[in-house]
Design an enzyme around this catalytic site. Sequence first.
Site, mmCIF file in Angstrom:
data_model
loop_
_atom_site.group_PDB
_atom_site.id
_atom_site.type_symbol
_atom_site.label_atom_id
_atom_site.label_comp_id
_atom_site.label_asym_id
_atom_site.label_seq_id
_atom_site.Cartn_x
_atom_site.Cartn_y
_atom_site.Cartn_z
ATOM 1 N N ASP A 51 67.765 -70.286 17.493
ATOM 2 C CA ASP A 51 67.249 -70.398 18.863
ATOM 3 C C ASP A 51 67.114 -71.896 19.146
ATOM 4 O OD1 ASP A 51 66.219 -68.799 21.203
ATOM 5 O OD2 ASP A 51 64.472 -70.051 20.854
ATOM 6 N N LYS A 107 60.817 -62.333 17.174
ATOM 7 C CA LYS A 107 61.054 -63.762 17.378
ATOM 8 C C LYS A 107 60.226 -64.527 16.357
ATOM 9 C CE LYS A 107 63.394 -66.369 20.325
ATOM 10 N NZ LYS A 107 64.639 -66.031 21.034
HETATM 11 P P1 NAD Z 1 69.488 -75.843 22.586
HETATM 12 O O1 NAD Z 1 68.425 -76.392 21.732
HETATM 13 O O2 NAD Z 1 70.890 -75.882 22.085
HETATM 14 O O3 NAD Z 1 69.473 -76.576 24.007
HETATM 15 C C1 NAD Z 1 68.339 -76.672 24.787
HETATM 16 C C2 NAD Z 1 68.641 -77.640 25.933
HETATM 17 O O4 NAD Z 1 67.561 -77.631 26.852
HETATM 18 C C3 NAD Z 1 68.808 -79.093 25.472
HETATM 19 O O5 NAD Z 1 69.842 -79.713 26.219
HETATM 20 C C4 NAD Z 1 67.467 -79.733 25.836
HETATM 21 O O6 NAD Z 1 67.565 -81.126 26.091
HETATM 22 C C5 NAD Z 1 67.142 -78.976 27.100
HETATM 23 N N1 NAD Z 1 65.724 -78.999 27.433
HETATM 24 C C6 NAD Z 1 64.670 -78.834 26.612
HETATM 25 N N2 NAD Z 1 63.519 -78.970 27.307
HETATM 26 C C7 NAD Z 1 63.874 -79.187 28.583
HETATM 27 C C8 NAD Z 1 63.144 -79.419 29.791
HETATM 28 N N3 NAD Z 1 61.811 -79.425 29.793
HETATM 29 N N4 NAD Z 1 63.857 -79.604 30.930
HETATM 30 C C9 NAD Z 1 65.201 -79.600 30.919
HETATM 31 N N5 NAD Z 1 65.934 -79.417 29.814
HETATM 32 C C10 NAD Z 1 65.274 -79.220 28.676
HETATM 33 O O7 NAD Z 1 69.040 -74.349 22.940
HETATM 34 P P2 NAD Z 1 69.946 -73.150 23.462
HETATM 35 O O8 NAD Z 1 70.313 -72.304 22.309
HETATM 36 O O9 NAD Z 1 70.995 -73.660 24.391
HETATM 37 O O10 NAD Z 1 68.858 -72.317 24.267
HETATM 38 C C11 NAD Z 1 68.535 -72.591 25.621
HETATM 39 C C12 NAD Z 1 67.819 -71.385 26.193
HETATM 40 O O11 NAD Z 1 68.660 -70.241 26.083
HETATM 41 C C13 NAD Z 1 66.514 -70.998 25.497
HETATM 42 O O12 NAD Z 1 65.625 -70.462 26.444
HETATM 43 C C14 NAD Z 1 66.948 -69.911 24.536
HETATM 44 O O13 NAD Z 1 65.880 -69.057 24.178
HETATM 45 C C15 NAD Z 1 67.968 -69.217 25.393
HETATM 46 N N6 NAD Z 1 68.918 -68.403 24.639
HETATM 47 C C16 NAD Z 1 69.723 -68.963 23.700
HETATM 48 C C17 NAD Z 1 70.617 -68.162 23.017
HETATM 49 C C18 NAD Z 1 71.586 -68.717 22.027
HETATM 50 O O14 NAD Z 1 72.443 -67.967 21.540
HETATM 51 N N7 NAD Z 1 71.559 -69.996 21.707
HETATM 52 C C19 NAD Z 1 70.658 -66.778 23.270
HETATM 53 C C20 NAD Z 1 69.815 -66.251 24.242
HETATM 54 C C21 NAD Z 1 68.950 -67.080 24.927
#
Ligand code: NAD
Length: 420
Positions: free
Chosen positions: A150, A110
């Site tokens: 991410d 990461k």
């Molecule tokens: P993103 O940046 O597209 O979206 C994140 C969302 O979470 C946004 O809507 C933001 O406003 C919200 N957020 C941030 N802080 C917050 C809080 N304190 N309370 C409530 N909402 C909050 O990111 P993403 O890619 O959708 O990733 C979200 C999660 O999924 C992360 O934990 C990431 O590690 C995990 N993840 C993502 C992927 C991927 O392919 N994008 C794969 C595996 C895991």
Amino acid sequence: MKGEMKREISPLEVAIQQLDIAAEMLNLEPGICMVLKKPKRSLIVSVPIKRDNGEIEVYTGFRVQHNDARGPYKGGIRYHPDITLEEVTALAMWMTWKCAVVEIPYGGAKGGVKCNPKELSMNELERLTRRYTTMILNIIGPYQDVPAPDVYTDAQTMAWIMDTYSQIKGYMVPEVVTGKPLYLEGSEGREAATARGLVYCVNEAAKYLGMRLKGATVAVQGFGKVGWNAARFLYNQGLKIIGVSDSKGGVYNPDGINPYKLRKHKLETGSVIDFEGCKNITNKELLELECDILIPAAIENQITERNADNINAKMVAEGANGPTTPEASRILTERGIFVIPDILANAGGVTVSYFEWVQNLHREHWSEEEVNRKLKAKMVKGFRDVYNMARKHETDMRTSALMLAVDRVAKALISLGLWP
Ligand code: NAD
């Protein structure tokens, strides 16, 4: 204890506790467990850039490579103001387990830069990304370590990384990163893959639990790449989205929310809050909504021992990484809530990243139908492996997923041996 403020458990402490639980269940050799507790390599870099106003700002970047016994390191890059080396290390460890659970030939890594991307212009973000890439250039590569998007990074970020790496090598190397734009050797279906994989898991779980999904109610925390896509897939399947939140707060409507309209509203206003027909709620209230399926899809440590007793869902499908602490996990299991753990539920993203890498190495481009079919096969097999292991060992899905993963990585490590 009452009246005593307890310090919040860090993601790395969570990851280590989880490893200890799995190691004990597996009767793992203590030496192997010790190896797995530490990342193989952690790199801290300083990333100076010139801001648009001409002033120099210095950011801190990280790349942590946890384990590569099963294949090249793989893991996203996160831009966030609160990021720490500890957090990145935990996320790297979870990547190792995730790749093992769905049996893709990668290890775990990461990376990230401690910054607030919302305060940076596109030009500043480009300079930051390119400088960060040059600082980690020696330890990434198509057969060494393959980054991906991410939180707060996207296909554009990956294009900059690919270009920086390629310019230095002297030829184009698309396979150095995944999650690239489609016209730059990205894969069909990558953007929505994590959410799609999560929805395949929810469907499998519903079969085993005898849960009717049509009309089932859903609450989603986080409305980014994972949350928004999961909400729209489930909505299209006939489920009712009753609550959604983002970093600014949440909205609730017991009659259902149209995620497409909500997405438009968020793009226009910057948040889901104040969406017509909905009541504004806090993130705390969102997590505690009475619903069939709760999808944490934002950040870590959202379901803790403080609110685990108030979770009112029948199923929790973890889109985010590390949204539930081990103590909270224990409480949810005790309360009979079925949890699809992060390392399984959100493994669709890294799975399609792997497909993208394979396509790049072979100079091929698969159709979206082919990608989704292969993704479904991986996710369904992963779900069934974890479910069967849970039944065999009479344990919960998280412990079972960790046992499966740790066992696969440990076997690889033991066969490789220690050298020199
Ligand atoms: P993103 O940046 O597209 O979206 C994140 C969302 O979470 C946004 O809507 C933001 O406003 C919200 N957020 C941030 N802080 C917050 C809080 N304190 N309370 C409530 N909402 C909050 O990111 P993403 O890619 O959708 O990733 C979200 C999660 O999924 C992360 O934990 C990431 O590690 C995990 N993840 C993502 C992927 C991927 O392919 N994008 C794969 C595996 C895991």
